[in-house]
Design an enzyme around this catalytic site. Structure first.
Site, short mmCIF file in Angstrom:
data_model
loop_
_atom_site.label_atom_id
_atom_site.label_comp_id
_atom_site.label_asym_id
_atom_site.label_seq_id
_atom_site.Cartn_x
_atom_site.Cartn_y
_atom_site.Cartn_z
CD GLU A 287 -3.01 -1.21 2.18
OE1 GLU A 287 -2.76 -0.70 3.28
OE2 GLU A 287 -4.10 -1.76 1.91
CG ASP A 366 -7.67 -5.51 5.16
OD1 ASP A 366 -7.22 -5.75 6.28
OD2 ASP A 366 -7.72 -4.37 4.68
CD GLU A 394 -10.17 -1.12 7.97
OE1 GLU A 394 -9.24 -1.65 8.59
OE2 GLU A 394 -10.04 -0.61 6.84
C1 BDP Z 1 -6.33 -2.12 6.13
C2 BDP Z 1 -6.64 -0.71 6.49
C3 BDP Z 1 -5.49 0.22 6.25
C4 BDP Z 1 -4.23 -0.35 6.89
C5 BDP Z 1 -3.98 -1.73 6.37
C6 BDP Z 1 -2.80 -2.45 7.02
O1 BDP Z 1 -7.75 -0.29 5.73
O2 BDP Z 1 -5.83 1.46 6.79
O3 BDP Z 1 -3.15 0.47 6.68
O4 BDP Z 1 -5.09 -2.54 6.60
O5 BDP Z 1 -3.06 -3.43 7.73
O6 BDP Z 1 -7.27 -2.92 6.79
O7 BDP Z 1 -1.67 -2.08 6.83
#
Ligand code: BDP
Length: 680
Positions: A287, A366, A394
């Protein structure tokens, strides 16, 4: 009470024979050690007992008593009560507890002050949940070595995926001056069994690399000092490109000698300020975070460089496996985000240094309400690993909906990977016993903030408590954990426990039933992730699709016609998931693309299941509110109203979910609900 004291509220206990038993033993306490952790245990004991029993605790009086201390600490009572073979069984964080009528005491002994503290919390918990204490004789050690909380707090005071207010670590780009709340947080965490906390977001922004600079380290060290008293080690997330942002190097290449030296110097500087610093948490090449890929290196090169810098100080590197392509072409049906962690890390098994731990999210995507277990569990035979859960809700209602996650975590921990013989459960991989790892354990993303009650939704405290308890002992059941939490928070009124326990234990299933169906996930609003939006992520780059059209829905992850993800599992797991006949209903759409008329094991068609689940889910969400209202006279107004507000919102919002999901699939499929309920 606003909920601030959470499970350390110490509600007054009802009078009766157990109460009399407690009063008889608990009013006098014998402590000889000055150590600050032992003193914290003593203070906790006084606070707990004085509040629950409404008596004064003294250290002077004669008669029955509680004795607490380390085995070597010079407390004669402790020495006389525990035999050598008992002492030998007590690990560095465990304790022995024994009622000895002849010696007139209940003794709590540990080989370290932290162990003693855990023992005191244990006895307070037994009393708070009305357990007898006159026959105690046990040795208790935590099952998992690392029991960790990850904060996603940013130095500007915001919290990534935070649903309970702002950070209580940072304000205006500085660490807060007043550490009172952090101390109370440490008490809560320690009492639940946590021993490691990383205090900053895994997404370390460029300006936050300053965290490991002389400008911030003295303040970080103050926090570490508070944690230390409660047996908790502090960790920091670091940015892989730190040498370029915080330092002045032109590269962060892990094989560059200058970069390696920079990290070594940095480690020395950190340990100078914090001698018991835990280590680094790293999100790299994920990311948009920097990482070793930029230099043509792999994750092992990156992690090992940091590990080398920390090794001589006893530090560890926790390297996250949440790595996937977040810029994929949604038209390409063969690229599968679910495959990514395994594809990246399986080939590196055995290549990581001894003080590197891979941190693996529980599922391949996730933190959805329903996912299969990550196939990396079972695939890494020669690598330290911890599992990562998300306490922050989340994708499970953002602490506006109630969703008790312990049953979900239990299911994951009990999953049989078949990696080494018949029975190879995730919990035995995670505790290090299956492969004999040097480091192992369990981590989770925190759900707290500066809201008065810490977690926004008061009932979300049960997830925080439950995570700690499960990390300490994965064999506790979701029911046991709920019932402990309820007594410690609300007291022992059986009507209160009965109702709250039902609400908690039903809540995951209820949430699942009115949101995305049959394991497909992701029908949420992009970015903030709250509320229904069936196609919100359908034509985006994130790799999160359901492929619904007028004929059917689901992701084909089979070997023959799909992405082949099912083959990442071992033996019968791979076969079951790959087979349309054997795949469990709750994961059907995760593994298969099927027509709406496909008949589930339950006997319903997929479309009818969607309608039924959503009608029932919304109804059951409304019933949660009705159940709660039965407690109105039994709880303090503040606590009652806090939860009532949230349950009202949930009941309304569940209907919105129901209507959007049902209408969407009715319009796509054109198939009527056999029960003719109104769908828009
Ligand atoms: C996702 C989230 C994001 C996090 C990412 C992570 O949406 O904000 O940065 O995981 O685990 O669930 O790095």
């Amino acid at each position: 009470d606003s909920g601030y004291n959470a499970w350390l509220s110490y509600p007054v206990l009802p009078h009766g024979s157990l109460y009399d038993q407690y009063v008889k033993w608990c009013g006098t306490v014998k402590v000889t050690e000055e150590n600050e952790t032992i003193q914290a245990a003593l203070q906790e004991w006084r606070q707990g007992i004085e509040s629950m029993l409404d008596i004064k605790v003294s250290s002077e009086s004669e008669g029955l008593c509680i004795a607490i201390g380390t085995f070597q600490g010079g407390n004669a009572v402790i020495r006389s009560v525990f035999a050598e073979d008992t002492i030998a069984k007590v690990g560095s964080e465990g304790f022995a507890i024994r009622t000895r009528a002849e010696a007139g005491c209940i003794a709590i002994g540990g080989s370290t002050p932290a162990g003693v503290l855990h023992g005191v919390f244990h006895l307070l918990r037994l009393i708070g949940s009305l357990s007898p204490i006159e026959q105690l004789d046990e040795v208790v050690n935590p099952v998992n070595g690392l029991r960790m909380i990850n904060h996603w707090d940013n130095v500007d005071g915001s919290v990534e995926r935070g649903y309970a207010g702002r950070s209580f670590f940072y304000e205006n780009n500085r660490i807060v001056d007043d550490l009172e709340r952090i101390r109370d947080y440490a008490r809560l965490m320690s009492s639940a069994g946590i021993n490691a906390i990383s205090i900053n977001n895994v997404n370390v922004h460029e300006w936050e690399t300053l965290f490991i600079s002389p400008a911030y380290l003295p303040d970080v060290s103050r926090i570490a000092g508070v944690f230390r008293v409660y047996g908790i080690r502090l960790f920091l997330s670091v940015n892989f490109a730190g040498p370029m942002h915080e330092g002045e190097l032109e590269t962060a290449d892990p094989l560059d000698p200058g970069v390696r030296q920079w990290w070594k110097n940095k480690a020395a500087e950190i340990y100078e300020a914090i001698p018991d610093f835990g280590g680094f948490v790293v999100k790299a090449d994920s990311e948009n975070r920097p990482g070793p890929f930029t230099y043509g290196r792999d994750h092992a090169d990156g992690a090992n460089m940091l590990a080398e810098a920390l090794e001589s100080f006893g530090g560890i590197v926790i390297w996250r496996c949440f790595v996937y392509n977040c810029k994929q072409d949604w038209r390409d049906r063969k690229t599968d985000r679910a495959r990514a962690a395994y594809d990246h890390f399986k080939p590196l098994d055995g290549k990581f240094n001894d003080n590197v731990i891979l941190q693996i999210k529980n599922g391949p995507m996730d933190f959805q309400v329903r996912e299969p277990v990550s196939p990396l569990f079972g695939a890494l035979e020669r690598t330290n690993q911890v599992i990562e859960f998300q306490i922050a809700q989340e994708y499970t209602g953002q602490q506006r909906h109630v969703c008790y996650l312990v049953p979900q975590w239990k299911e994951v921990m009990e999953f049989n990977t078949h990696a080494k013989g018949e029975t190879s459960l995730v919990k035995h991989i995670v505790d290090g016993s299956l492969w004999g790892n040097r480091y192992s354990g369990i981590a989770a993303v925190s759900n707290v903030g500066n809201n008065k009650n810490w977690t926004g939704h008061l009932l979300a405290q049960a997830n925080l408590y439950g995570f700690g308890r499960l990390a300490w002992n994965p064999d506790l059941s979701a029911e046991e954990i709920a019932s402990e939490w309820i007594s410690l928070t609300f007291g022992t009124d059986p009507v209160v426990s009965g109702t709250i326990s039902r609400i908690l234990l039903d809540s995951w299933n209820i949430y699942e039933s009115y949101t995305a169906p049959l394991g497909v996930g992701w029908m949420i609003n992009p970015e903030h992730h709250y509320g229904p939006n069936v196609d919100g992520y359908e034509y985006s780059q994130w790799g999160t699709y359901h492929y619904a059209d007028h004929q059917g829905i689901g992701v084909d992850r089979t070997v023959q016609t799909g992405t082949g993800y099912s083959a990442q599992y071992i033996g019968s797991n791979a076969e079951h998931y790959d087979s349309l006949e054997d795949c469990p209903d709750e994961l059907l759409l995760f593994f298969h693309h099927v027509p709406y008329t496909h008949v589930l094991h339950s006997g319903k068609t997929v479309i009818q299941h969607i309608y039924d689940a959503h009608f029932e889910g919304a109804e059951r969400a409304a019933e949660l509110l009705t159940m709660w209202s039965g407690l109105k006279e039994r709880l303090t107004e503040d606590l009652y109203v806090q939860v009532e507000d949230r349950l009202q919102e949930q009941a309304g919002h569940a209907k919105e979910w129901r209507d959007q999901i049902n209408s969407y699939f009715y319009r796509k499929s054109g198939i009527e609900d056999i029960n003719m309920r109104s769908i828009y």
